[in-house]
Scaffold this motif. Structure first.
Motif, PDB file in Angstrom:
ATOM      1  N   VAL A  92      45.446  32.136  42.350  1.00 13.67           N
ATOM      2  CA  VAL A  92      46.493  32.955  42.329  1.00 13.67           C
ATOM      3  C   VAL A  92      47.949  32.584  42.083  1.00 13.67           C
ATOM      4  CG1 VAL A  92      44.953  34.982  43.549  1.00 13.67           C
ATOM      5  CG2 VAL A  92      46.581  33.372  44.822  1.00 13.67           C
ATOM      6  N   ARG A  93      48.813  33.483  41.969  1.00 13.03           N
ATOM      7  CA  ARG A  93      50.225  32.748  42.110  1.00 13.03           C
ATOM      8  C   ARG A  93      50.713  32.553  43.417  1.00 13.03           C
ATOM      9  NH1 ARG A  93      53.950  35.787  40.030  1.00 13.03           N
ATOM     10  NH2 ARG A  93      52.939  37.742  40.055  1.00 13.03           N
ATOM     11  N   ALA A  94      50.729  31.351  43.979  1.00 16.39           N
ATOM     12  CA  ALA A  94      50.862  30.923  45.210  1.00 16.39           C
ATOM     13  C   ALA A  94      51.428  29.748  45.468  1.00 16.39           C
ATOM     14  CB  ALA A  94      49.648  31.284  46.212  1.00 16.39           C
ATOM     15  N   VAL A  95      51.973  29.449  46.503  1.00 14.54           N
ATOM     16  CA  VAL A  95      52.792  28.031  46.763  1.00 14.54           C
ATOM     17  C   VAL A  95      52.954  27.873  48.216  1.00 14.54           C
ATOM     18  CG1 VAL A  95      55.142  29.443  46.885  1.00 14.54           C
ATOM     19  CG2 VAL A  95      54.804  26.901  46.155  1.00 14.54           C
ATOM     20  N   MET A  96      53.026  26.600  48.640  1.00 13.84           N
ATOM     21  CA  MET A  96      53.144  26.002  49.848  1.00 13.84           C
ATOM     22  C   MET A  96      54.976  26.011  49.999  1.00 13.84           C
ATOM     23  SD  MET A  96      49.965  25.494  50.090  1.00 13.84           S
ATOM     24  CE  MET A  96      49.785  24.007  49.000  1.00 13.84           C
ATOM     25  N   VAL A  97      55.465  26.248  51.094  1.00 15.25           N
ATOM     26  CA  VAL A  97      56.963  26.288  51.256  1.00 15.25           C
ATOM     27  C   VAL A  97      57.138  25.467  52.809  1.00 15.25           C
ATOM     28  CG1 VAL A  97      59.068  27.585  51.301  1.00 15.25           C
ATOM     29  CG2 VAL A  97      57.211  28.360  49.876  1.00 15.25           C
ATOM     30  N   ARG A 122      41.279  20.995  46.705  1.00 17.76           N
ATOM     31  CA  ARG A 122      40.362  21.815  45.938  1.00 17.76           C
ATOM     32  C   ARG A 122      41.056  22.720  44.853  1.00 17.76           C
ATOM     33  NH1 ARG A 122      38.482  22.445  50.876  1.00 17.76           N
ATOM     34  NH2 ARG A 122      38.399  24.819  50.678  1.00 17.76           N
ATOM     35  N   TYR A 123      42.302  23.003  45.370  1.00 18.93           N
ATOM     36  CA  TYR A 123      42.923  23.921  44.478  1.00 18.93           C
ATOM     37  C   TYR A 123      44.374  23.583  43.856  1.00 18.93           C
ATOM     38  CZ  TYR A 123      39.682  26.842  47.531  1.00 18.93           C
ATOM     39  OH  TYR A 123      38.512  27.185  48.045  1.00 18.93           O
ATOM     40  N   HIS A 124      45.057  22.794  44.303  1.00 20.15           N
ATOM     41  CA  HIS A 124      45.911  22.168  43.600  1.00 20.15           C
ATOM     42  C   HIS A 124      47.190  23.236  43.468  1.00 20.15           C
ATOM     43  CE1 HIS A 124      43.058  19.329  42.870  1.00 20.15           C
ATOM     44  NE2 HIS A 124      42.448  19.857  41.986  1.00 20.15           N
ATOM     45  N   TYR A 125      47.311  23.885  44.617  1.00 22.36           N
ATOM     46  CA  TYR A 125      48.629  24.675  44.715  1.00 22.36           C
ATOM     47  C   TYR A 125      50.093  24.095  44.640  1.00 22.36           C
ATOM     48  CZ  TYR A 125      45.857  28.985  45.070  1.00 22.36           C
ATOM     49  OH  TYR A 125      45.029  30.226  44.912  1.00 22.36           O
ATOM     50  N   ASP A 126      51.006  24.511  43.916  1.00 18.90           N
ATOM     51  CA  ASP A 126      52.180  24.055  44.057  1.00 18.90           C
ATOM     52  C   ASP A 126      52.916  23.976  45.486  1.00 18.90           C
ATOM     53  OD1 ASP A 126      51.747  23.785  41.489  1.00 18.90           O
ATOM     54  OD2 ASP A 126      53.264  25.449  40.802  1.00 18.90           O
ATOM     55  N   TRP A 127      54.056  22.910  45.748  1.00 19.27           N
ATOM     56  CA  TRP A 127      54.696  22.877  47.003  1.00 19.27           C
ATOM     57  C   TRP A 127      56.150  23.011  46.681  1.00 19.27           C
ATOM     58  CZ3 TRP A 127      51.200  20.811  51.134  1.00 19.27           C
ATOM     59  CH2 TRP A 127      51.801  20.791  52.235  1.00 19.27           C
ATOM     60  N   VAL A 128      56.924  23.869  47.380  1.00 23.04           N
ATOM     61  CA  VAL A 128      58.194  23.726  47.258  1.00 23.04           C
ATOM     62  C   VAL A 128      58.858  23.426  48.459  1.00 23.04           C
ATOM     63  CG1 VAL A 128      60.135  25.440  46.766  1.00 23.04           C
ATOM     64  CG2 VAL A 128      58.312  25.519  45.405  1.00 23.04           C
ATOM     65  N   PHE A 129      60.183  22.585  48.244  1.00 24.42           N
ATOM     66  CA  PHE A 129      60.639  21.965  49.503  1.00 24.42           C
ATOM     67  C   PHE A 129      62.012  22.240  49.280  1.00 24.42           C
ATOM     68  CE2 PHE A 129      57.161  19.076  48.682  1.00 24.42           C
ATOM     69  CZ  PHE A 129      56.793  18.713  49.981  1.00 24.42           C
ATOM     70  N   GLY A 149      49.401  19.532  43.790  1.00 24.46           N
ATOM     71  CA  GLY A 149      49.769  20.428  42.832  1.00 24.46           C
ATOM     72  C   GLY A 149      51.368  19.900  42.317  1.00 24.46           C
ATOM     73  N   ARG A 150      52.150  20.786  41.730  1.00 21.23           N
ATOM     74  CA  ARG A 150      53.371  20.442  41.217  1.00 21.23           C
ATOM     75  C   ARG A 150      54.392  20.559  42.623  1.00 21.23           C
ATOM     76  NH1 ARG A 150      55.302  24.730  37.204  1.00 21.23           N
ATOM     77  NH2 ARG A 150      54.260  26.110  38.599  1.00 21.23           N
ATOM     78  N   THR A 151      55.385  19.597  42.615  1.00 23.62           N
ATOM     79  CA  THR A 151      56.332  19.759  43.799  1.00 23.62           C
ATOM     80  C   THR A 151      57.821  20.166  43.143  1.00 23.62           C
ATOM     81  OG1 THR A 151      56.855  17.224  43.300  1.00 23.62           O
ATOM     82  CG2 THR A 151      55.370  17.983  45.069  1.00 23.62           C
ATOM     83  N   LYS A 152      58.425  20.932  43.879  1.00 24.85           N
ATOM     84  CA  LYS A 152      59.748  21.405  43.571  1.00 24.85           C
ATOM     85  C   LYS A 152      60.769  21.128  44.584  1.00 24.85           C
ATOM     86  CE  LYS A 152      57.853  25.002  40.394  1.00 24.85           C
ATOM     87  NZ  LYS A 152      57.900  26.418  40.230  1.00 24.85           N
ATOM     88  N   TYR A 153      61.777  20.870  44.280  1.00 24.34           N
ATOM     89  CA  TYR A 153      62.884  20.602  45.389  1.00 24.34           C
ATOM     90  C   TYR A 153      63.949  21.410  45.278  1.00 24.34           C
ATOM     91  CZ  TYR A 153      59.593  16.569  46.007  1.00 24.34           C
ATOM     92  OH  TYR A 153      58.318  15.984  45.794  1.00 24.34           O
ATOM     93  N   GLY A 154      64.551  21.991  46.287  1.00 19.50           N
ATOM     94  CA  GLY A 154      65.514  23.151  45.947  1.00 19.50           C
ATOM     95  C   GLY A 154      66.643  22.860  47.013  1.00 19.50           C
ATOM     96  N   LEU A 155      68.025  22.767  46.593  1.00 21.30           N
ATOM     97  CA  LEU A 155      69.007  22.677  47.385  1.00 21.30           C
ATOM     98  C   LEU A 155      69.681  24.023  47.969  1.00 21.30           C
ATOM     99  CD1 LEU A 155      71.308  20.995  48.823  1.00 21.30           C
ATOM    100  CD2 LEU A 155      72.643  21.150  46.661  1.00 21.30           C
ATOM    101  N   VAL A 218      54.818  25.850  55.735  1.00 22.76           N
ATOM    102  CA  VAL A 218      54.085  24.688  56.433  1.00 22.76           C
ATOM    103  C   VAL A 218      55.300  24.030  56.934  1.00 22.76           C
ATOM    104  CG1 VAL A 218      52.823  22.415  56.018  1.00 22.76           C
ATOM    105  CG2 VAL A 218      52.295  24.566  54.526  1.00 22.76           C
ATOM    106  N   ASP A 219      55.058  23.855  58.272  1.00 21.48           N
ATOM    107  CA  ASP A 219      56.356  23.031  59.329  1.00 21.48           C
ATOM    108  C   ASP A 219      55.922  21.876  59.482  1.00 21.48           C
ATOM    109  OD1 ASP A 219      57.773  25.413  59.151  1.00 21.48           O
ATOM    110  OD2 ASP A 219      57.566  25.686  61.118  1.00 21.48           O
TER     111      ASP A 219
END
Length: 415
Positions: A92-97, A122-129, A149-155, A218-219
């Motif tokens: 599904v369209r989901a992400v770790m943050v 097993r699922y390779h969901y993305d992660w946004v920091f 999964g893919r990683t993204k970095y936000g300011l 995720v902390d």
């Protein structure tokens, strides 16, 4: 005995092996290489694998769980209300943050490994920091190497991490110093207030999250004690859940003296936002007259981003923000999220996750059923579980508010 004497005593076969041992080693290594290549050529590919940012090599494919197997679910009374999702290979369209500072890197890596090893490999969901300062190249290299999964970095925008113009700075400074002198947790901290305000409302507005329906917060410093036997995001979507938690605890009253009054003022002004089938009985012991301090611990939170983007939630957060309570007091994102979920969602849309095993300083969740712990390969000690304690913890109250029967084994839990 000399070398020639030893050679005469050796069997003929041993002499031959010794003579050609180099050739044998080379041939054996070649055979291993050929078998490895043949195995890789015949391993089925996973069409959901994404190459993480900055990487030329896709993450290793790891087989998903056997969908023909019926996995045990904790607590029969909850299980009969949900559907176990089929692991069909479709995400599904989901992400770790994760909200983190550069200095958090070497504690954060353990959290990432726990999530990846127990679930995401097993699922390779993305992660946004997210960070209020630019991430270092080292932070990006290390975290992107760990995430499958893919990683993204936000300011974070400055206006989301600063004292807003409508705050009276003299009043704020006096209140903050007073809370510090009274030893209120993080009572004198300005960065902690920015964090709580950002997590309460601004994070879900980031364009980096636009493509996703669900998020898992995720902390740093968390641990996962057990394997996840299913796609937890797909579970949320399949069962139409909008908020999921593991631990629920009581808030420090000194941090939120006017929060409940502000919220009841909001609901008086916007009564149409309150769901008719809400979970008021979880957050209030007197039908809404007062707040009982119960909230979901947001260092494990899986929720619908559409809920946080909704007009209901935006009206709610903006109302709280304008009141100044994030600064004049020290409102935490946990009670802000929890009260919103309890009032604005149908109570069937909230879910208590158990069987996963979770730790964040200083509280433990460990499945109390041994068969669940063995199935999920948990490494926690059930004696340390605090989920069902009466004092300070609120899981029992959640069960009562939902009308669930209590698990039969909780009478054995220490209080």
């Amino acid at each position: 005995m000399g070398a020639e004497g030893k050679k005469r005593l050796m069997p003929k076969s041993a002499l031959l092996i010794r003579k050609y041992q180099k050739t044998i080693r080379v041939g054996f290594a070649g055979l291993i290489m050929v078998l490895t290549i043949m195995f890789l050529m015949h391993t089925p590919s996973d069409k959901n694998i994404s190459v993480r940012s900055g990487s030329q090599i896709p993450p290793t494919t790891i087989s998903r769980y056997d969908t023909s197997k019926e996995y045990l679910m904790p607590f029969t009374d909850i299980s009969q209300h949900v559907i176990h999702p089929v692991d069909d290979g479709e995400n599904v369209r989901a992400v770790m943050v994760t909200l983190a500072r550069n200095s958090d890197l070497w504690s954060l890596v353990y959290s990432i490994r726990h999530v990846e090893d127990r679930f995401n490999n097993r699922y390779h969901y993305d992660w946004v920091f997210f960070n209020d300062e630019p991430f270092t190249d080292e932070f990006k290299r290390v975290t992107s190497a760990l995430v499958s999964g893919r990683t993204k970095y936000g300011l974070i925008p400055k206006e989301h991490w600063s004292v807003p113009s409508f705050i009276d700075n003299d009043k704020f400074d006096k209140a903050r110093k007073k809370m510090g002198m009274e030893d209120v947790p993080y009572g004198d901290s300005i960065p902690y207030r920015h964090m709580c305000r950002y997590q309460s409302g601004w994070f879900s507005q980031s364009p980096l999250l636009d493509e996703y329906e669900y998020y898992w917060r995720v902390d740093t410093d968390i641990k996962l004690y057990c394997d996840f036997q299913y796609d937890i995001f797909k579970f949320m979507k399949t069962n139409k859940k909008k908020y999921g938690f593991i631990l629920s605890v009581s808030e420090y009253p000194a941090t939120i003296p006017s929060l409940w009054k502000t919220i009841t003022d909001f609901t008086d002004e916007y009564p149409h936002h309150v769901h008719k089938n809400n979970l008021m009985d979880f957050i209030s012991d007197d039908k809404g007259e007062t707040y009982n301090m119960c909230h979901f611990w947001t260092n494990f939170e899986i929720a619908s981003l559409d809920f946080y983007r909704s007009k209901t939630y935006r009206d709610y957060f903006n109302y709280l923000d304008k009141s100044g309570g994030f600064f004049y007091e020290r409102w935490g994102d946990a009670p802000v999220h929890s009260i919103a979920a309890s009032l604005f969602l149908d109570k069937s849309e909230l879910h208590f996750f158990d069987g996963l095993g979770f730790y964040h300083p200083d509280f433990h969740s460990c499945p109390i059923e041994e068969d669940i712990r063995l199935q999920n390969r948990c490494i926690c000690e059930p004696e340390k579980d605090q989920t069902w304690m009466d004092y300070y913890f609120c899981t029992r109250k959640f069960f009562q508010a939902e009308g669930y029967k209590m698990p039969k084994d909780i009478d054995k839990v220490k209080n």
